[in-house]
Structure formats: C-alpha cells, structure tokens
Scaffold this motif. Structure first.
Motif, PDB file in Angstrom:
ATOM      1  N   LYS A 261      54.944  35.922  25.557  1.00 49.35           N
ATOM      2  CA  LYS A 261      54.837  34.823  24.599  1.00 49.35           C
ATOM      3  C   LYS A 261      53.376  34.601  24.249  1.00 49.35           C
ATOM      4  CE  LYS A 261      55.883  29.887  24.113  1.00 49.35           C
ATOM      5  NZ  LYS A 261      56.514  28.703  24.766  1.00 49.35           N
ATOM      6  N   VAL A 262      53.098  34.541  22.940  1.00 49.83           N
ATOM      7  CA  VAL A 262      51.709  34.376  22.494  1.00 49.83           C
ATOM      8  C   VAL A 262      51.507  33.106  21.676  1.00 49.83           C
ATOM      9  CG1 VAL A 262      51.156  36.823  22.549  1.00 49.83           C
ATOM     10  CG2 VAL A 262      52.171  35.837  20.473  1.00 49.83           C
ATOM     11  N   GLY A 263      52.569  32.357  21.458  1.00 49.97           N
ATOM     12  CA  GLY A 263      52.426  31.123  20.697  1.00 49.97           C
ATOM     13  C   GLY A 263      53.781  30.595  20.255  1.00 49.97           C
ATOM     14  N   ARG A 264      53.751  29.513  19.497  1.00 49.91           N
ATOM     15  CA  ARG A 264      54.967  28.928  18.939  1.00 49.91           C
ATOM     16  C   ARG A 264      54.697  28.531  17.499  1.00 49.91           C
ATOM     17  NH1 ARG A 264      57.753  24.302  22.235  1.00 49.91           N
ATOM     18  NH2 ARG A 264      59.660  25.293  21.483  1.00 49.91           N
ATOM     19  N   VAL A 265      55.711  28.578  16.678  1.00 54.67           N
ATOM     20  CA  VAL A 265      55.610  28.133  15.288  1.00 54.67           C
ATOM     21  C   VAL A 265      56.455  26.880  15.122  1.00 54.67           C
ATOM     22  CG1 VAL A 265      56.136  28.682  12.878  1.00 54.67           C
ATOM     23  CG2 VAL A 265      55.167  30.435  14.371  1.00 54.67           C
ATOM     24  N   ALA A 266      55.850  25.850  14.559  1.00 54.94           N
ATOM     25  CA  ALA A 266      56.577  24.627  14.214  1.00 54.94           C
ATOM     26  C   ALA A 266      56.888  24.678  12.727  1.00 54.94           C
ATOM     27  CB  ALA A 266      55.734  23.397  14.534  1.00 54.94           C
ATOM     28  N   ARG A 267      58.114  24.322  12.345  1.00 55.18           N
ATOM     29  CA  ARG A 267      58.469  24.365  10.922  1.00 55.18           C
ATOM     30  C   ARG A 267      59.429  23.246  10.575  1.00 55.18           C
ATOM     31  NH1 ARG A 267      62.406  29.752  10.782  1.00 55.18           N
ATOM     32  NH2 ARG A 267      63.867  29.024  12.375  1.00 55.18           N
ATOM     33  N   ALA A 268      59.364  22.859   9.330  1.00 53.62           N
ATOM     34  CA  ALA A 268      60.300  21.891   8.774  1.00 53.62           C
ATOM     35  C   ALA A 268      60.936  22.518   7.543  1.00 53.62           C
ATOM     36  CB  ALA A 268      59.588  20.595   8.399  1.00 53.62           C
ATOM     37  N   MET A 351      61.361  24.741  16.134  1.00 51.61           N
ATOM     38  CA  MET A 351      60.231  25.461  16.725  1.00 51.61           C
ATOM     39  C   MET A 351      60.759  26.787  17.268  1.00 51.61           C
ATOM     40  SD  MET A 351      58.177  22.417  18.742  1.00 51.61           S
ATOM     41  CE  MET A 351      56.625  23.315  18.777  1.00 51.61           C
ATOM     42  N   TYR A 352      59.983  27.848  17.111  1.00 49.09           N
ATOM     43  CA  TYR A 352      60.379  29.112  17.710  1.00 49.09           C
ATOM     44  C   TYR A 352      59.167  29.786  18.348  1.00 49.09           C
ATOM     45  CZ  TYR A 352      58.639  31.522  13.467  1.00 49.09           C
ATOM     46  OH  TYR A 352      57.870  31.991  12.431  1.00 49.09           O
ATOM     47  N   ASP A 353      59.432  30.533  19.408  1.00 53.35           N
ATOM     48  CA  ASP A 353      58.374  31.214  20.144  1.00 53.35           C
ATOM     49  C   ASP A 353      57.967  32.505  19.445  1.00 53.35           C
ATOM     50  OD1 ASP A 353      58.496  29.253  22.121  1.00 53.35           O
ATOM     51  OD2 ASP A 353      59.969  30.369  23.309  1.00 53.35           O
ATOM     52  N   ARG A 354      56.705  32.845  19.565  1.00 56.30           N
ATOM     53  CA  ARG A 354      56.204  34.120  19.044  1.00 56.30           C
ATOM     54  C   ARG A 354      55.905  35.058  20.217  1.00 56.30           C
ATOM     55  NH1 ARG A 354      51.866  35.150  16.814  1.00 56.30           N
ATOM     56  NH2 ARG A 354      50.597  33.345  17.430  1.00 56.30           N
ATOM     57  N   TYR A 355      56.321  36.309  20.051  1.00 53.38           N
ATOM     58  CA  TYR A 355      56.121  37.296  21.104  1.00 53.38           C
ATOM     59  C   TYR A 355      55.420  38.537  20.558  1.00 53.38           C
ATOM     60  CZ  TYR A 355      59.673  34.550  23.587  1.00 53.38           C
ATOM     61  OH  TYR A 355      60.367  33.534  24.191  1.00 53.38           O
ATOM     62  N   GLU A 356      54.750  39.238  21.453  1.00 54.33           N
ATOM     63  CA  GLU A 356      54.215  40.546  21.112  1.00 54.33           C
ATOM     64  C   GLU A 356      54.454  41.491  22.287  1.00 54.33           C
ATOM     65  OE1 GLU A 356      49.487  40.211  22.296  1.00 54.33           O
ATOM     66  OE2 GLU A 356      50.097  39.726  20.236  1.00 54.33           O
ATOM     67  N   PRO A 357      54.595  42.787  22.020  1.00 53.28           N
ATOM     68  CA  PRO A 357      54.930  43.731  23.093  1.00 53.28           C
ATOM     69  C   PRO A 357      53.796  43.921  24.090  1.00 53.28           C
ATOM     70  CG  PRO A 357      54.507  44.888  21.037  1.00 53.28           C
ATOM     71  CD  PRO A 357      54.525  43.433  20.699  1.00 53.28           C
ATOM     72  N   ILE A 358      54.172  44.180  25.352  1.00 52.39           N
ATOM     73  CA  ILE A 358      53.187  44.457  26.394  1.00 52.39           C
ATOM     74  C   ILE A 358      53.430  45.829  27.021  1.00 52.39           C
ATOM     75  CG2 ILE A 358      52.719  42.041  26.982  1.00 52.39           C
ATOM     76  CD1 ILE A 358      54.725  42.325  29.285  1.00 52.39           C
ATOM     77  N   ASN A 359      54.468  46.527  26.539  1.00 52.38           N
ATOM     78  CA  ASN A 359      54.789  47.839  27.102  1.00 52.38           C
ATOM     79  C   ASN A 359      53.925  48.933  26.479  1.00 52.38           C
ATOM     80  OD1 ASN A 359      56.207  47.522  24.549  1.00 52.38           O
ATOM     81  ND2 ASN A 359      57.228  49.449  25.028  1.00 52.38           N
ATOM     82  N   HIS A 360      53.970  50.101  27.078  1.00 54.37           N
ATOM     83  CA  HIS A 360      53.299  51.292  26.529  1.00 54.37           C
ATOM     84  C   HIS A 360      54.392  52.208  25.987  1.00 54.37           C
ATOM     85  CE1 HIS A 360      49.436  50.069  28.204  1.00 54.37           C
ATOM     86  NE2 HIS A 360      50.060  49.813  29.354  1.00 54.37           N
ATOM     87  N   ASP A 361      54.492  52.288  24.675  1.00 50.04           N
ATOM     88  CA  ASP A 361      55.619  52.998  24.059  1.00 50.04           C
ATOM     89  C   ASP A 361      55.668  54.477  24.431  1.00 50.04           C
ATOM     90  OD1 ASP A 361      53.675  54.107  22.034  1.00 50.04           O
ATOM     91  OD2 ASP A 361      53.694  52.015  21.379  1.00 50.04           O
ATOM     92  N   ASN A 362      54.532  55.072  24.748  1.00 54.84           N
ATOM     93  CA  ASN A 362      54.540  56.480  25.159  1.00 54.84           C
ATOM     94  C   ASN A 362      55.209  56.669  26.515  1.00 54.84           C
ATOM     95  OD1 ASN A 362      53.252  57.511  22.883  1.00 54.84           O
ATOM     96  ND2 ASN A 362      51.205  57.121  23.719  1.00 54.84           N
ATOM     97  N   ASP A 363      55.209  55.596  27.321  1.00 54.11           N
ATOM     98  CA  ASP A 363      55.772  55.685  28.667  1.00 54.11           C
ATOM     99  C   ASP A 363      57.274  55.432  28.701  1.00 54.11           C
ATOM    100  OD1 ASP A 363      53.215  56.177  29.605  1.00 54.11           O
ATOM    101  OD2 ASP A 363      52.838  54.072  30.116  1.00 54.11           O
ATOM    102  N   ASP A 364      57.765  54.567  27.790  1.00 59.40           N
ATOM    103  CA  ASP A 364      59.184  54.167  27.882  1.00 59.40           C
ATOM    104  C   ASP A 364      60.002  54.442  26.618  1.00 59.40           C
ATOM    105  OD1 ASP A 364      58.242  52.195  26.169  1.00 59.40           O
ATOM    106  OD2 ASP A 364      58.364  50.586  27.648  1.00 59.40           O
ATOM    107  N   VAL A 368      58.558  47.991  20.096  1.00 59.17           N
ATOM    108  CA  VAL A 368      58.985  46.602  19.903  1.00 59.17           C
ATOM    109  C   VAL A 368      58.091  45.925  18.869  1.00 59.17           C
ATOM    110  CG1 VAL A 368      59.542  44.425  21.052  1.00 59.17           C
ATOM    111  CG2 VAL A 368      59.664  46.575  22.337  1.00 59.17           C
ATOM    112  N   SER A 369      58.689  45.262  17.899  1.00 60.19           N
ATOM    113  CA  SER A 369      57.922  44.573  16.861  1.00 60.19           C
ATOM    114  C   SER A 369      57.400  43.239  17.392  1.00 60.19           C
ATOM    115  CB  SER A 369      58.785  44.342  15.620  1.00 60.19           C
ATOM    116  OG  SER A 369      59.891  43.496  15.931  1.00 60.19           O
ATOM    117  N   THR A 370      56.382  42.705  16.725  1.00 61.12           N
ATOM    118  CA  THR A 370      55.883  41.368  17.044  1.00 61.12           C
ATOM    119  C   THR A 370      56.680  40.332  16.250  1.00 61.12           C
ATOM    120  OG1 THR A 370      54.227  41.486  15.269  1.00 61.12           O
ATOM    121  CG2 THR A 370      53.553  42.234  17.454  1.00 61.12           C
TER     122      THR A 370
END
Length: 412
Positions: A261-268, A351-364, A368-370
């Motif tokens: 998790k790298v953040g959250r977005v608040a929206r109306a 509100m929704y959480d924002r994520y970004e990948p932490i894996n190494h795609d060459n390894d697994d 994964v998109s952000t």
C-alpha cells in the motif's frame, strides 16, 4: 480451460485490457479472466444502481435506505440505465499516449469522442480558465500585465515551433504534449472524453484482443494463481480447472501478497442538475485546486461531464472531486472542491487504497499493475502500461502514429 497460453491476464481494468489487446496483436496466445460479470474492474462505468454496490456489502439499494431513508433512488435522478458513472474518472490528453495506443491498435473505430470544454484552476477562492491561446492569455485575470505578455509570447512560440526546424526552437527543447493536445481539436482544453464514459475503453481493447484470438472468461470465481516449487507462476485455477501459462498479468487485487500500500484516494461522486458555476456553462471541465491554495500536501482535482456525453439523463451532470487522502474523513477533506459545485442532488463519498508491486517479475513471472491515482488524465496510467509491455515482451512499444486518424473519431 485446460490448455496452455503465453499470457493469462486477470482483471478487465483498463490497463489489463490494453495489455491484453497489445499482446494479442503481437501474436501471443492470451486468456483473459475476471471474477466480475462485467468489463472494466476498477475503471468501470456503472449505471445508478450498480454505482451503489461498491459502497455497500449488501443489496444495491441499501445505500439509499441507510442514508436517505427509503429503499429506492429518488425519481428526480432519472432512469438508472441512462447513467454511465466512471469509477476512475479521467480525461485523455488529445495527443497523449492513450490516444496513440488507440490509433496504433485501431480501437478508435469502436469509440467516439468529444473535446473537453475547458481547463480551469482554483486561485484565491475563485475559478479561472487556464488560457488556451495567446488571445485568452491577454484576457486572463490569473496574470498581471507583464505575465500576460510573456504568456502571449510563449503561446506564439509554441504555435510556431517545428520539431524539424532548429530556427524555430530558439535554443529550447520543447515538450509539446500539452500544446499539441490543445491544438488537436481546437477546443478550450487539451483533453477529450469518450461518449458513454470510460467503460467503453476496456471493452474496445477487449474486442481487439478477441479479434486477434484472445479468449475472454467473465464471472470466474477465485482465479487462484498457481506457483511451482521455485515460486514461478505457471497457471490459474478457477472452478476446478487450471489453465497453464508462461506469464501472469493482473491488477493488485489478484496477488495481494505481491503489492504494498502506497496511499489512499479520497473521492466524492456528485450528481447535479447544472454545470459547475463560473465555468461558462461548460458540460465538461477539469478544475485543479493546487495544494498551496488549500494548505495541503497534494493537489485536489475536480472532473465534470454531463448528459451531452451520454453518461447521465437529460439535464444531469456528474462531478467528481478527488485527491490523495490525507485523513480518514473524505467529507471534510474534499469540502473545498465540493463547495465549488453549487447545489448537489446526491453525493457519495468513498476512499480506496493505492498499491504498487513489490515483486521481481523475472523471478515469479508475475506482472502486476499499479493502482490508479487521483489525477484527472491518463498519462501516469499509460506510463505503467508501456513499462509493463516492455517487461513482458522485451520490446519497446512503437507509438509513432498518424494522429490525424483520431480526428474522425472526435465529435465537435
């Protein structure tokens, strides 16, 4: 489903659908699956009844019963089926990467666009139009006399700039994305927007993938990614069947242990019966509220479209206020943007959480998109798509296209 593919794509969000289309065009055998029964994922365009579902875990009308005191949306909002409400509202830069991909893949034939009416900025409690040319620069109340002259000179410089003519550069290297987008359809902003909402985009790329042999499966529960003893993904299991593959492409929700998790977005999400005040009765606008004007750490964005884009019943407008969340109170946090809207028929906070990948795609073998950010355009979205495409294929995506091909798809 028990067969082998080059790539299995999980989730039919915009990023995943673009990649599915590009990979299919590139000759790869693609299987595209989604746990939902509709295209779009987080970037869907939903009707009024569907819009309620993300805010509740029970039946779709619960929102109204809980917050409005009755079990059905009020009649004054019009027919639910006439709404196409974007869950990730964004405009498209008319000369940007997404338009180039649309032309590169000929997905433009599935879509029609309208130029966005205006681009505005919030300054000292008021909304001002961002000048779109040298004439507007001289009339703008955003700038003083000397600033107007400099702005006018800059606009003329941009208009005369020719990439292949060094004499026109005056010693500068100009990034012309904004300027060329502004000039593309000669509108009051650099943006365009598809009729019937952004949900048309994932569907357009899904059609593209299908034309080139891609296989689609919606409403597939679980979609469990399978890994071998070395931690490499080799397939996806759903309903007792396993499809094998060389690579997995997905949004963060399908591999939660490979993202952070790298953040959250608040929206109306606001439904109105009028355009945003002080925007010259525009049916589609962007308003940026700079962080310094609000005393915040991040900018706030206001996005508005209307029935003229076939996203709401006649006379209705849909406005979105969004920002990177700095508190757990979107009602309070988004108030500066909401106050600019005037009377609102209905409003929903989320509100929704924002994520970004932490894996190494060459390894697994997992790509994964952000998550989508709070901005009101697709440039950061496309940076992620282009980067993922290069990692998956080992190739650079060539987006050299004839941009005039988009003109026929745009409605003035």
């Amino acid at each position: 489903m028990d067969e082998e593919y080059d790539v299995i794509v999980l989730g039919t969000g915009l990023k995943e659908c673009i990649l599915s289309g590009l990979l299919s065009v590139g000759g790869l055998k693609v299987l595209h699956m989604d746990r939902n029964d509709h295209y779009g994922g987080e970037s869907s365009s939903l009707n009024l009844v569907q819009v309620l579902a993300p805010f509740v875990t029970d039946m779709p009308y619960v929102l109204w019963k809980r917050f409005r005191g009755n079990d059905n949306p009020p009649e004054h909002l019009g027919a639910s089926k006439e709404y196409n409400v974007d869950m990730i509202p964004k405009f498209m830069m008319a000369n940007g990467s997404l338009v180039r991909v649309l032309i590169h893949t000929s997905v433009t034939k599935y879509l029609n666009f309208k130029a966005v009416d205006g681009n505005f900025v919030y300054n000292k409690g008021k909304i001002y139009k961002v000048p779109a040319n040298d004439v507007e620069a001289l009339k703008s109340k955003l700038m003083g006399l000397f600033e107007k002259r400099r702005a006018r000179k800059f606009f003329i410089y941009v208009q005369d700039y020719e990439e292949n003519d060094p004499k026109s550069h005056e010693g500068l290297d100009l990034n012309k994305l904004y300027a060329e987008s502004l000039a593309r359809f000669e509108g009051g902003s650099p943006y365009i927007y598809p009729l019937y909402g952004l949900g048309e985009l994932p569907q357009g790329f899904a059609r593209l993938s299908a034309v080139y042999g891609g296989t689609y499966m919606l409403n597939k529960p679980q979609c469990k990614v399978e890994f071998d003893e070395n931690g490499k993904a080799y397939g996806v299991t759903s309903e007792g069947e396993t499809a094998k593959c060389k690579k997995i492409v997905c949004d963060p929700s399908y591999l939660p242990n490979k993202v952070k998790k790298v953040g959250r977005v608040a929206r109306a999400i606001c439904i109105m019966s009028h355009p945003i005040p002080d925007t010259s009765d525009s049916h589609s606008v962007q308003v940026i509220l700079p962080q310094k004007q609000l005393g915040r750490k991040s900018d706030m964005y206001l996005f508005c479209c209307s029935y003229s884009h076939n996203v709401a019943p006649k006379g209705k407008y849909i406005a979105f206020v969004s920002s990177e969340a700095e508190t757990d109170q979107p009602e309070v946090e988004l108030k500066p943007g909401i106050d600019l809207l005037g009377p609102v028929d209905e409003i929903f906070f989320d509100m929704y959480d924002r994520y970004e990948p932490i894996n190494h795609d060459n390894d697994d073998n997992c790509f994964v998109s952000t998550s989508y950010d709070a901005t009101t355009h697709f440039e950061s979205t496309m940076q992620d798509v282009i980067s993922m495409y290069s990692k998956i294929t080992g190739k650079v995506l060539d987006l050299t296209v004839d941009l005039s091909a988009a003109s026929a798809a745009a409605e003035e």
